[in-house]
Scaffold this motif. Structure first.
Motif, PDB file in Angstrom:
ATOM      1  N   SER A 212       0.813  -1.218   0.000  1.00  0.00           N
ATOM      2  CA  SER A 212       0.000   0.000   0.000  1.00  0.00           C
ATOM      3  C   SER A 212       0.845   1.265   0.000  1.00  0.00           C
ATOM      4  N   ASN A 213       2.032   1.233   0.636  1.00  0.00           N
ATOM      5  CA  ASN A 213       2.843   2.464   0.643  1.00  0.00           C
ATOM      6  C   ASN A 213       3.617   2.679  -0.658  1.00  0.00           C
ATOM      7  N   LYS A 215       2.250   3.294  -3.277  1.00  0.00           N
ATOM      8  CA  LYS A 215       1.480   4.338  -3.973  1.00  0.00           C
ATOM      9  C   LYS A 215       2.288   5.627  -4.061  1.00  0.00           C
ATOM     10  N   LYS A 241      -1.298   0.336  -8.856  1.00  0.00           N
ATOM     11  CA  LYS A 241      -1.761   1.408  -7.976  1.00  0.00           C
ATOM     12  C   LYS A 241      -3.254   1.661  -8.151  1.00  0.00           C
ATOM     13  N   LEU A 247      -3.953  -6.418  -2.140  1.00  0.00           N
ATOM     14  CA  LEU A 247      -3.311  -5.345  -1.371  1.00  0.00           C
ATOM     15  C   LEU A 247      -2.539  -5.943  -0.208  1.00  0.00           C
ATOM     16  N   PHE A 249      -0.774  -4.812   3.263  1.00  0.00           N
ATOM     17  CA  PHE A 249      -0.591  -3.709   4.204  1.00  0.00           C
ATOM     18  C   PHE A 249       0.696  -3.898   4.993  1.00  0.00           C
ATOM     19  N   ASN A 262      -3.523   5.497   5.687  1.00  0.00           N
ATOM     20  CA  ASN A 262      -3.215   4.600   4.575  1.00  0.00           C
ATOM     21  C   ASN A 262      -4.193   4.857   3.416  1.00  0.00           C
ATOM     22  N   TYR A 264      -5.313   3.080   1.166  1.00  0.00           N
ATOM     23  CA  TYR A 264      -6.201   1.962   0.822  1.00  0.00           C
ATOM     24  C   TYR A 264      -6.959   1.452   2.049  1.00  0.00           C
ATOM     25  N   LYS A 265      -7.005   2.268   3.080  1.00  0.00           N
ATOM     26  CA  LYS A 265      -7.633   1.881   4.338  1.00  0.00           C
ATOM     27  C   LYS A 265      -9.099   1.459   4.160  1.00  0.00           C
TER      28      LYS A 265
END
Length: 326
Positions: A212-213, A215, A241, A247, A249, A262, A264-265
């Motif tokens: 996720s990071n 992105k 992306k 995904l 995390f 985040n 995509y939370k």
């Protein structure tokens, strides 16, 4: 499809979220056989996991892994040892003999789309398939003796030809390799998998294990700042992306921590609300840290070199701490 997770009680909630997303987004698959290797999941949590499977008309097979003495000697089981992570090296020994291909998934993953194409990936002469981790630092590669030409992959998702894995005795070989680098390895079983299987890994598109990071990282930053040699294109990263299949995390900006921003939370929250774990409170007490971490993510857009330097600082500290445990 054969799917395997490994978890302890601490990650039971996140396993429940991942399991629900797997079933919901693959509801039209005729056969999904899920194995959960439990390293201390409580009875209540196991009941909730089984109820998720039942809701979708599925069965989940629980395998208890409590005694590790026949796999790991005391020389490797220090304070940093975590069987929930190292246990993935034992899938060949633990899973039934009739399972000849399996997809291993970390518990901190959410499945957003069908994984049929992923599962049916042609491996050729390779034994596993995985996604590259372009931000791994050169020191990490150096310490574990990884060839410059070999890609470093993330072990959070592994598509395994279990027949070849067993034939090549890779459970024993990866454990042995892990022992040989124990005093200089920060990422345990992941380092061992990269070390032993370096030339037997099929590279997957990033959408199948999208951090996720990531992105906040550009394709050019992977190449120019981190020196990564990638098997996929800028277009592949852009697609990952925009429309990730799975995904991951990973990293500290976890969606189940209060104050997390985040990007995509919402995906995690969407599935958690549907599970029997919906009322489990999120972790608190890290709001300031979450803010600082998010600022670091935003800075990555502008100056990925600074992000790398921050990572190098903390990796150096980790190696110093690691050396003190000898």
């Amino acid at each position: 499809m054969n799917i395997v997770y490994i978890a302890n009680e601490k990650f039971a909630v996140h396993l429940g979220v991942s399991l629900y997303s797997l079933y919901e987004r693959n509801r039209y698959e005729k056969d999904i056989r899920v194995f959960i290797i439990s390293t201390g999941i409580g009875e209540d949590s196991l009941g909730k996991l089984k109820s998720i499977a039942k809701k979708f008309g599925r069965d989940v097979e629980i395998i208890e892994l409590n005694d590790t003495s026949k796999y790991f000697d005391t020389g490797i089981q220090d304070s940093t040892f975590d069987i929930s992570k190292m246990g993935r090296l034992l899938v060949g020994e633990i899973l039934p003999e009739d399972v000849e291909r399996v997809l291993y998934l970390d518990c901190d993953m959410v499945i957003l789309h069908s994984i049929r194409k992923l599962y049916n990936t042609e491996l050729g002469e390779n034994i596993i398939a995985a996604v590259e981790e372009p931000t791994v630092l050169e020191r990490v590669r150096y310490e574990i003796g990884l060839d410059y030409e070999a890609s470093y992959v993330n072990a959070g998702l592994l598509l395994i030809d279990l027949k070849k894995w067993r034939e090549n005795n890779l459970g024993e070989k990866t454990i042995s390799y892990s022992k040989s680098i124990w005093d200089k390895s920060l990422f345990g079983e992941q380092d061992a998998i990269n070390g032993v299987l370096r030339w037997k890994i099929k590279k997957l598109l990033p959408k199948y294990n999208f951090f996720s990071n990531y992105k906040y990282f550009s394709y050019n930053s992977f190449i120019k700042v981190y020196g990564a040699s990638l098997s996929y294109t800028k277009k592949d990263l852009k697609e990952a992306k925009r429309r990730p299949v799975i995904l991951h995390f990973a990293g500290d900006e976890r969606p189940w921590i209060a104050g997390s921003m985040n990007p995509y939370k919402k995906a995690y929250d969407y599935f958690k609300k549907k599970t029997p774990f919906r009322d489990v409170p999120i972790e608190k007490g890290k709001n300031l840290y979450m803010l600082i971490y998010h600022i670091m993510d935003l800075v990555t857009f502008i100056c990925p070199t600074l992000r790398k330097r921050i990572s190098e600082y903390y990796i150096d500290k980790a190696y110093k701490k690691h050396s003190e445990r000898k």
